[in-house]
Design an enzyme around this catalytic site. Structure first.
Site, short mmCIF file in Angstrom:
data_model
loop_
_atom_site.label_atom_id
_atom_site.label_comp_id
_atom_site.label_asym_id
_atom_site.label_seq_id
_atom_site.Cartn_x
_atom_site.Cartn_y
_atom_site.Cartn_z
N THR A 4 44.11 41.05 42.30
CA THR A 4 44.87 41.52 43.66
C THR A 4 44.25 40.93 44.95
OG1 THR A 4 45.44 43.48 42.51
CG2 THR A 4 46.05 43.57 44.96
N CYS A 30 38.81 40.25 41.28
CA CYS A 30 39.76 41.31 41.42
C CYS A 30 41.18 40.22 41.58
CB CYS A 30 39.67 42.21 42.48
SG CYS A 30 41.28 43.17 42.91
N CYS A 85 44.86 41.07 35.37
CA CYS A 85 44.10 42.37 36.03
C CYS A 85 42.93 42.69 35.24
CB CYS A 85 45.30 43.49 36.05
SG CYS A 85 44.21 45.09 36.78
N THR A 86 41.95 42.79 35.85
CA THR A 86 40.46 42.61 35.40
C THR A 86 40.36 44.09 34.58
OG1 THR A 86 39.63 43.43 37.49
CG2 THR A 86 39.48 41.19 37.15
N HIS A 87 41.03 45.14 34.72
CA HIS A 87 41.23 46.27 33.97
C HIS A 87 41.68 46.13 32.66
CE1 HIS A 87 40.44 48.28 37.84
NE2 HIS A 87 40.21 49.42 37.18
N ASP A 108 35.08 43.88 43.57
CA ASP A 108 36.33 44.18 42.86
C ASP A 108 36.79 45.56 43.80
OD1 ASP A 108 38.50 44.32 41.23
OD2 ASP A 108 37.61 46.23 40.30
N SER A 109 38.24 45.90 43.71
CA SER A 109 38.40 47.09 44.12
C SER A 109 37.97 48.28 43.61
CB SER A 109 40.00 47.16 44.01
OG SER A 109 40.41 47.19 42.67
N GLU A 128 40.92 53.68 34.04
CA GLU A 128 39.80 54.48 34.92
C GLU A 128 39.70 55.73 34.57
OE1 GLU A 128 39.78 53.59 39.07
OE2 GLU A 128 39.57 51.33 38.52
N TYR A 182 43.89 48.74 44.66
CA TYR A 182 44.66 47.95 45.75
C TYR A 182 45.90 47.70 45.14
CZ TYR A 182 39.91 46.93 48.28
OH TYR A 182 39.02 46.77 48.82
N GLY A 183 46.18 47.44 44.11
CA GLY A 183 47.55 46.86 43.37
C GLY A 183 48.65 47.25 44.10
N1 DGL Z 1 41.16 44.78 39.13
C1 DGL Z 1 42.05 44.75 40.17
C2 DGL Z 1 42.91 43.62 39.61
O1 DGL Z 1 42.49 42.84 39.00
C3 DGL Z 1 43.56 45.98 39.97
C4 DGL Z 1 42.84 47.09 40.31
C5 DGL Z 1 43.85 47.76 41.66
O2 DGL Z 1 44.86 47.76 41.54
O3 DGL Z 1 42.76 47.96 42.35
O4 DGL Z 1 44.00 43.33 40.20
#
Ligand code: DGL
Length: 278
Positions: free
Chosen positions: A79, A77, A196-198, A14-15, A162, A46-47
């Site tokens: 993204t 992730c 998005c995993t967050h 993941d990022s 975060e 990364y978004g």
């Molecule tokens: N966890 C990333 C996803 O699922 C997003 C976090 C990021 O932008 O790096 O897309």
């Protein structure tokens, strides 16, 4: 290229921290395997990054996980799954080692949507990169052409998680705003994908502002089911996955910082090592 051939952990990339929700879901179902989690925290998020940059960063991370003994890597992730998975599968894997595999999180989520929606109207909340890629629309349309998909980017949601502000009163503003936006775009939505995993960490607030009767799909469980199915259908890969139930965490940032934030996601202390990519 010579990569290690003995059984190794399943890689989860993941990022940053978000993939921990995927790892958590996978371990609940498949606790017997070894896992190697790599968070590219130094270069997250990364978004907002371009296709080329996300591809290059993800390529470096996957190759490193292979070099460290993984045979199978999950891009935990959205993204990275949206912007890098296909190119890595088609272009890089055949050059590195045709027996290694990389899987993403978008396809397993798209696969179950047809069974969950009754109105055939689905919403996707994700990062700007994932929404712009239209990956969810394309994957869902391929499998369920009758399902109508709308997407909204939620740029502030990742930092809220975060910075441990997911439960704060300030988070209400941003969550309500995006929920209202997607429901205004298509009031017939009955199923909302957290792409998005967050985002599962914002679940209590998402539920608070979502109209009654709209179900929320968070990915951990479905990615775990899909991985279990994959390993059953590919015994040659299953045999290359080490089974001592261990997890090794790696970050490109400061390990102490990772340890602190990882607790928000995992509710348990973790041992972390630093690595450099690129
Ligand atoms: N966890 C990333 C996803 O699922 C997003 C976090 C990021 O932008 O790096 O897309």
């Amino acid at each position: 290229m010579t990569l290690p051939q003995n059984p190794g952990p399943i890689g989860i990339f993941d990022s940053g921290y978000g993939g921990l929700t995927i790892l958590h879901g996978i371990r609940q179902r498949l606790h017997q395997y070894n896992y190697m989690y790599l968070g590219d925290n130094a270069r997250a998020p990364y978004g907002p990054r371009s296709f080329d940059v996300v591809y290059e960063f993800t390529r470096q991370a996957v190759l490193r996980l292979f070099e460290m003994g993984c045979h199978l890597v999950i891009l935990g992730c959205n993204t990275a799954s949206a912007k890098a998975l296909r190119t890595i599968q088609q272009h890089d894997l055949p050059q590195w080692d045709a027996h290694r595999r990389v899987l993403g999180v978008i396809r397993p989520t798209a696969e179950i949507i047809g069974e969950l929606t009754h109105s055939r109207h689905v919403g996707v909340l994700a990062t700007e990169g994932t929404i712009k890629s239209e990956s969810y629309n394309m994957e869902i349309q391929k499998l369920y052409p009758d399902v109508f998909v709308s997407g909204v980017a939620c740029p502030f949601w990742v930092p809220l998680v975060e910075y441990n502000e997911a439960d704060s009163p300030g988070a209400d503003y941003f969550v309500e705003k995006r929920i209202n936006q997607i429901m205004a775009l298509d009031p017939a939505i009955d199923t909302l994908i957290l792409g998005c995993t967050h985002y599962p960490l914002l679940m209590p607030k998402i539920q608070k502002y979502l109209p009654q009767g709209v179900q929320v799909v968070s990915q951990g469980e479905y990615v775990a089911n899909s991985l279990a199915d994959y390993l059953q259908r590919h015994p040659e890969m299953e045999q290359r996955c080490a089974k001592d139930g261990q997890v090794h965490y790696l970050t490109t940032e400061n390990p102490d910082k990772f340890k602190e934030s990882a607790q928000i996601f995992l509710h348990e202390p973790v041992q972390v090592d630093n690595i450099t990519l690129g």
